[in-house]
Design a protein around this motif. Sequence first.
Motif, short mmCIF file in Angstrom:
data_model
loop_
_atom_site.label_atom_id
_atom_site.label_comp_id
_atom_site.label_asym_id
_atom_site.label_seq_id
_atom_site.Cartn_x
_atom_site.Cartn_y
_atom_site.Cartn_z
N SER A 241 0.82 -1.21 0.00
CA SER A 241 0.00 0.00 0.00
C SER A 241 0.86 1.27 0.00
O SER A 241 0.62 2.20 -0.77
CB SER A 241 -0.93 -0.01 1.21
N GLU A 242 1.88 1.30 0.85
CA GLU A 242 2.74 2.49 0.95
C GLU A 242 3.51 2.73 -0.34
O GLU A 242 3.60 3.87 -0.81
CB GLU A 242 3.71 2.31 2.13
N THR A 245 1.10 3.95 -3.03
CA THR A 245 0.60 5.29 -2.71
C THR A 245 1.59 6.36 -3.14
O THR A 245 1.21 7.39 -3.70
CB THR A 245 0.31 5.40 -1.20
N ASN A 249 0.78 9.23 -5.88
CA ASN A 249 0.84 10.64 -5.48
C ASN A 249 1.63 11.49 -6.47
O ASN A 249 1.43 12.70 -6.57
CB ASN A 249 1.47 10.76 -4.09
N THR A 255 -5.41 9.11 -2.89
CA THR A 255 -4.74 8.82 -1.61
C THR A 255 -4.03 7.47 -1.62
O THR A 255 -3.07 7.27 -0.89
CB THR A 255 -5.77 8.83 -0.47
N GLY A 256 -4.51 6.54 -2.42
CA GLY A 256 -3.89 5.22 -2.45
C GLY A 256 -4.72 4.25 -3.25
O GLY A 256 -5.89 4.51 -3.55
N LYS A 273 -8.44 -2.86 -0.39
CA LYS A 273 -8.54 -1.93 0.71
C LYS A 273 -10.01 -1.79 1.12
O LYS A 273 -10.87 -1.42 0.32
CB LYS A 273 -7.99 -0.56 0.30
#
Length: 326
Positions: A241-242, A245, A249, A255-256, A273
């Motif tokens: 996820s990070e 993201t 961005n 946001t993700g 998610k």
Amino acid sequence: MTVSSKDSRLMLLYSSVLIVIPMVIFPAKLGTELISGSFEYALFEVIYYGIVFFVLRPASSLFQLFQGAGLTFLCRIAIGTVFGVMVSIMYDVGLSAALTLGISKYLPAIILHIAFMPMVTKSFHYAILGEASGDELHRDKKRNVVYQSQTSQTSQTGTSQIFVKPESIVPVPTIAAAEKPKAVVLVDKDADGFARAVRYIGEHHSVKLAAVVDFEGLTMSSFSRNNVDVEEWSPLALLFSEANTKILNRLSDVTGPERLDITFGQDKLYALKISEFTLLVLSSREDDDLLGIRLAQASDMISKYVSERYGKLLSASPEEKYVSST
């Protein structure tokens, strides 16, 4: 191995038809002769059944095909036996001779039974695979038309599909399916809704791992088979996820990712998610609409459970999210 009551009734109806049709024309041989030693050709009969089941479900293993073909052969013998008994009663033929005719000598009945038996017993074959029959799959699709239309709209904004060559696997965000070896479900004491969701997904034969992971990377509930280690996969949910993201961005204000699909080697990984949680699923690589339907339904289960169980707590600070108001 379970067969629905509707499929059972259809099997009984088809079997009755296969018995009645040759009884109507008996003793006409339709230009054929009585045969002998038909059991010598039993191997070819079983191979025929296996080929039909392979055409119906190419993903079946050799053992599953053998199971389905063997069961179909036994059902054919059973129908031939019933046919023989009925002939003995209606045409005043000796029972022993009538049974021999029905099972191995009266060619019109034998050909009809062999040709159509796979259609009669295909529900058994689907049950051996642990899957719904084609009719049940169609009903599942119909029940999920609304949900899938919502998912397709979401996929245009926050979903990414990634296909990776086996020789060059690149880490990509995905919801990890965490499970315990030998199809064991690991459940947190408060995670009843999560447990139902991962257990439901785990019922599909291709699923190796299914897990619900919270925003801190903790496993709320998990399912696994074939000794897949949940602890190795669950922490990857946040990393996926990070990483994605950060990529998104750079391109937009999203946001993700809401869903990630990664195909690599013989496996496929899904990351969905759902509110503050991630549903991570690892499965064998195969095209199966039923798994997609199960993912959609499991997501809905989790969403409803999170809404009922946590409610307003989701808007609180991370330290307060799992603290009960009572």
